[in-house]
Design a protein around this motif. Sequence first.
Motif, PDB file in Angstrom:
ATOM      1  N   ARG A 179       1.204  -1.014  -0.135  1.00  0.00           N
ATOM      2  CA  ARG A 179      -0.224  -0.321   0.081  1.00  0.00           C
ATOM      3  C   ARG A 179       1.094   1.191  -0.522  1.00  0.00           C
ATOM      4  N   ALA A 180       0.694   1.999  -0.925  1.00  0.00           N
ATOM      5  CA  ALA A 180       1.589   3.356  -1.765  1.00  0.00           C
ATOM      6  C   ALA A 180       0.994   4.334  -0.225  1.00  0.00           C
ATOM      7  N   ILE A 181       2.664   4.826   0.361  1.00  0.00           N
ATOM      8  CA  ILE A 181       1.848   6.076   1.169  1.00  0.00           C
ATOM      9  C   ILE A 181       2.636   7.177   0.475  1.00  0.00           C
ATOM     10  N   ALA A 182       1.709   8.066   0.382  1.00  0.00           N
ATOM     11  CA  ALA A 182       2.117  10.080  -0.232  1.00  0.00           C
ATOM     12  C   ALA A 182       3.532  10.181   0.128  1.00  0.00           C
ATOM     13  N   PRO A 183       4.669  10.836  -1.002  1.00  0.00           N
ATOM     14  CA  PRO A 183       6.145  10.672  -0.380  1.00  0.00           C
ATOM     15  C   PRO A 183       5.630  12.445  -0.403  1.00  0.00           C
ATOM     16  N   ARG A 184       6.162  12.714   0.731  1.00  0.00           N
ATOM     17  CA  ARG A 184       6.501  14.056   0.807  1.00  0.00           C
ATOM     18  C   ARG A 184       7.002  14.708  -0.326  1.00  0.00           C
ATOM     19  N   ASP A 185       8.188  14.687  -0.461  1.00  0.00           N
ATOM     20  CA  ASP A 185       9.168  15.307  -1.110  1.00  0.00           C
ATOM     21  C   ASP A 185       8.812  14.770  -2.901  1.00  0.00           C
ATOM     22  N   ILE A 186       9.904  15.892  -3.382  1.00  0.00           N
ATOM     23  CA  ILE A 186       9.521  15.975  -5.319  1.00  0.00           C
ATOM     24  C   ILE A 186      10.259  15.544  -5.733  1.00  0.00           C
ATOM     25  N   ARG A 187      10.171  14.649  -6.338  1.00  0.00           N
ATOM     26  CA  ARG A 187      10.812  13.988  -6.840  1.00  0.00           C
ATOM     27  C   ARG A 187      10.479  13.858  -8.949  1.00  0.00           C
ATOM     28  N   PHE A 188      11.820  14.590  -9.812  1.00  0.00           N
ATOM     29  CA  PHE A 188      11.110  14.590 -11.455  1.00  0.00           C
ATOM     30  C   PHE A 188      12.506  14.604 -12.074  1.00  0.00           C
ATOM     31  N   ASP A 189      12.500  13.901 -12.951  1.00  0.00           N
ATOM     32  CA  ASP A 189      13.655  13.404 -13.883  1.00  0.00           C
ATOM     33  C   ASP A 189      13.677  15.096 -14.632  1.00  0.00           C
ATOM     34  N   ALA A 190      15.094  14.800 -14.843  1.00  0.00           N
ATOM     35  CA  ALA A 190      15.786  16.199 -15.509  1.00  0.00           C
ATOM     36  C   ALA A 190      15.255  16.712 -16.538  1.00  0.00           C
TER      37      ALA A 190
ATOM     38  N   MET B  44      16.382  22.239   0.268  1.00  0.00           N
ATOM     39  CA  MET B  44      17.581  21.234   0.170  1.00  0.00           C
ATOM     40  C   MET B  44      16.941  20.408  -1.371  1.00  0.00           C
ATOM     41  N   VAL B  45      18.388  20.810  -2.257  1.00  0.00           N
ATOM     42  CA  VAL B  45      18.045  20.642  -3.956  1.00  0.00           C
ATOM     43  C   VAL B  45      18.980  18.937  -4.036  1.00  0.00           C
ATOM     44  N   SER B  46      18.540  18.035  -4.018  1.00  0.00           N
ATOM     45  CA  SER B  46      19.011  16.822  -4.792  1.00  0.00           C
ATOM     46  C   SER B  46      19.077  16.154  -6.182  1.00  0.00           C
ATOM     47  N   LEU B  47      20.669  16.380  -6.580  1.00  0.00           N
ATOM     48  CA  LEU B  47      20.640  16.163  -7.985  1.00  0.00           C
ATOM     49  C   LEU B  47      21.252  14.299  -8.236  1.00  0.00           C
ATOM     50  N   ARG B  48      21.043  13.722  -8.719  1.00  0.00           N
ATOM     51  CA  ARG B  48      21.193  12.643  -8.907  1.00  0.00           C
ATOM     52  C   ARG B  48      21.833  12.655 -10.161  1.00  0.00           C
ATOM     53  N   LEU B  49      23.069  12.177 -10.749  1.00  0.00           N
ATOM     54  CA  LEU B  49      23.824  12.440 -11.763  1.00  0.00           C
ATOM     55  C   LEU B  49      24.432  11.018 -11.946  1.00  0.00           C
ATOM     56  N   LEU B  50      24.921  10.558 -13.343  1.00  0.00           N
ATOM     57  CA  LEU B  50      25.133   9.121 -13.693  1.00  0.00           C
ATOM     58  C   LEU B  50      26.565   9.136 -13.270  1.00  0.00           C
ATOM     59  N   PRO B  51      27.232   8.617 -13.494  1.00  0.00           N
ATOM     60  CA  PRO B  51      28.656   8.265 -13.316  1.00  0.00           C
ATOM     61  C   PRO B  51      29.701   9.025 -14.096  1.00  0.00           C
TER      62      PRO B  51
ATOM     63  N   ASP C  29      20.532  13.727 -13.730  1.00  0.00           N
ATOM     64  CA  ASP C  29      19.470  12.280 -14.096  1.00  0.00           C
ATOM     65  C   ASP C  29      18.105  12.848 -13.402  1.00  0.00           C
ATOM     66  N   GLU C  30      18.141  13.094 -12.227  1.00  0.00           N
ATOM     67  CA  GLU C  30      16.843  13.219 -11.634  1.00  0.00           C
ATOM     68  C   GLU C  30      16.962  14.206 -10.981  1.00  0.00           C
ATOM     69  N   ILE C  31      16.020  14.836 -10.289  1.00  0.00           N
ATOM     70  CA  ILE C  31      16.000  16.097  -9.524  1.00  0.00           C
ATOM     71  C   ILE C  31      14.531  16.310  -7.902  1.00  0.00           C
ATOM     72  N   ALA C  32      15.878  15.992  -7.098  1.00  0.00           N
ATOM     73  CA  ALA C  32      14.380  16.550  -5.858  1.00  0.00           C
ATOM     74  C   ALA C  32      14.848  17.233  -5.487  1.00  0.00           C
ATOM     75  N   LEU C  33      13.169  17.662  -4.583  1.00  0.00           N
ATOM     76  CA  LEU C  33      13.588  19.096  -3.599  1.00  0.00           C
ATOM     77  C   LEU C  33      12.831  18.565  -2.720  1.00  0.00           C
ATOM     78  N   LEU C  34      13.980  18.492  -1.002  1.00  0.00           N
ATOM     79  CA  LEU C  34      13.530  17.817  -0.223  1.00  0.00           C
ATOM     80  C   LEU C  34      13.467  19.040   1.322  1.00  0.00           C
ATOM     81  N   SER C  35      12.122  18.337   1.699  1.00  0.00           N
ATOM     82  CA  SER C  35      12.808  19.899   2.918  1.00  0.00           C
ATOM     83  C   SER C  35      13.467  19.710   3.715  1.00  0.00           C
TER      84      SER C  35
END
Length: 855
Positions: free
Chosen positions: A691-702, A760-767, A847-853
């Motif tokens: 059962r999914a719980i709605a995430p609080r963070d904002i994540r989206f593909d770059a 906090m802006v979290s960037l997921r990069l590829l190696p 790859d991905e950007i997350a906007l986190l509190s």
Amino acid sequence: MRLRVGLTFTVALMTGSPALACSTAVSICSRPTAGSFVLVRDGVPAPVFVDGQADTAVRRVADELAGDLQRVSGRAPLRLASVEQAKDQVVIIGTLGQSPTLDSLIAAGKLKTDDLKGLWEAYRQIVVEQPFPGIARALVIVGADRRGAVFGAYDLSEKMGVSPWHWFADVPVKTRINLWLTAGERRDEPKVRYRGIFINDEDPAFSGWAKKQFGGVNAKAYARVFELILRLKGNYLWPAMWGKSIALDDPASLPLADDMGIVLGTSHHEPMTRAQAEWHRGVKADGTGGAWNYTTNAENLRKFWRGGIERMMSKGDGKGYENLVTVGMRGDGDEPMSEGTATELLETIVADQRKIIADVTGKPASETPQVWALYKEVQDYYDKGMKVPDDVTLLFADDNWGQIRRLPDPARPDLRRRGGYGVYYHFDYVGGPRNYKWLNTNQIGKVWQQMDLAYRRDARNLWVVNVGDIKPMEYPLSFFMKMAWNPEAMTVGNLRAFPRQWAAQTFGDAHADEIARLVTEYSEYAARRKPELLDQNSYPLGEATGEWLGGGEFGRIVADWQTLAKRSEAVRATLPADQQSAYFQLVHFPIVAVGNLYEMYYGAAWNKLLAARNDARANHFADVVERTFARDSALTAEYHAINGGKWDRMMSQVHMSYVIWNDPTKQTMPSITRVAADTPEHRRGVQPEFRAIAPRDIRFDAVKFDRATAANGVGWKAVPDLGLGDGALVATPQGSAASRPGEGPNAQYDFNWPTNRPLMVSLRLLPTLNTINSDPLRVGVSVDDGPVQTLSYALTATGGAQNTPGEKAWAEAVINNSLTLEARYPDLKAGKHVLKIWRLDDNVVVDEIALLSRP
């Protein structure tokens, strides 16, 4: 990933599907047009002619083209002894300056070839009106050299529907009663000089298969490999080398390679055309021996190497077998030659090797093509100023995991060299952090990003890719070789079109869209973590993350694989019988096999967690582990049985329960624990709920930016089939100079921040690696019109032990196929804002950007 598949694509990629570009010159068409050439009429193919004294490679490809015409039409074409025997239409294949028939056409003004003279592997296909008396039209395929003629012929085969994988993956050929070629002419030629593969890590799969099918890795096996390379428009091979020697194992192999037009080489640690196996099992016959150590055993090594060059020249024509000679030296068994950087010693070795080459060939060493592979520690020698003769190709390498380590510096024109540069790339690897060689785990978007960068940075003389056993790598190898032929034509748009184009060429138009999605999403899922790196601890279950109840991230990933497998099975059920074998090999088996492995480890994770609580639901997951472990063997057996056992042993690679970097000795099921069932619910094996719980963070593909601003001709671009989501951001054109913070290209994202709180802006990069030096790579982040925060990372990829922070970070990054950078804003006001991602350094992939509190 939701692949956006285009319904049209460019002529540069339009090969192999006779769905038929009737408006372009010399293209396959299902109806006659003005001046068109009749390739097949009422099931009768056009006759084929080649001069009797033509090069063996040209005569062989004429035989292959005739066979392909028979596959398409159902009837063998006439093979003419003289062109005068043709009555109406004829296909003529020849090499410029080596064909009396072509000479007569040139003399009569029917054929112009001045623009072909002196070119490497170029060809022209041209429909010639009334080439000779009594002949209405001829399709003339003229090569600037012998391989040009070969590629021109195989290009026609592919256009009329014969896949390069017709034998090596059982891709069927659709029968055509009528086929025409439109009038006109077209010329083509490769942009990369040497394009090829390395068969490596081939035990037990490729070796076992070749032994069963052909009696060994011999000339019969290599005939199929050579044909595949040529059909893919490649020209180069590093042969299988685990205890093998192409020259000693079957004396027919070297002449066969030469007859077919294949340029042979030897791998990065096998100098002077000598397989390393020859040192171990053939040195006594040469009167040599001792340690593989130039400091203590130079004379014997020189004798050994001389024997290799003498064998290369043994053809007897004064030219020798065509070879790109590997120079340099590494330690025995593909190990470092010494603990330090023995630059002076290595320069001496190469100088001595070049003296041998000159002595044996009777001409300056610079006239024999040579390559020096800067693999692993050898790159350190280059970085520290190692002197390399200008005519030798410098072959840079990736980190064995798809990230190129070094390329020529665009700011250093003095580094341009006559021998040019190349890249040794990996689809397969034996080494740390762990072997990966079971199945394809390579995204074509990643291949494009790295090899486009290499081409733009002048690595254009040699592209060679480690394909392991060949068979699991059909899809990315098709892409690699197509791109190697013309990197400039492989735009991002054509990259996006490639999956559908490949699917249509292989299986027809009816299911091409869905098959394209399947292979693309498979690549995305497989890129999360290579199968050999999986175990029951790879991903968190729900209780560990708080994101989900029950399944957690692990459960979501398993669900992705299960859905993909169902979709693949649905396609499989609708395909005709003649496509079942190819579909199972190329699409279905990788999906269900990797998905099954995930399910097995997922079951092991739940079994471990529940058994520790004495929860009898652990028994359900024990059953899952046993069932999926058995299914793994059943799937392998099904693969080995297809097409009458043609591919028996090809999928025999151990791929589970690794404990160190190297292969386990056998397949081992994860350990399970059973608990006494004490309630009806437990005895039913009730699973944890999902059962999914709605995430609080904002994540989206770059790639989902709202706007993008270019600067100095450079801008962020969404590249498909790259990363762990719906593509990734790459700044193009690649190879451009660094940008200053706040002045370069940026991608902009509108977002609404609900309350006054930290961001906090979290960037997921590829190696990726800095291909100029070891400095960190940088990317910028800003919010609204605020200052740019510069984020950086530095990964050290020597291929050695992970005993430094940079190497440890690299190992973690390649295991996860990602790394994370963070920018903090302690007090962001509620309301609408704009996030900007700034391009600073080349070769950074977002790859991905997350906007986190987060504070």
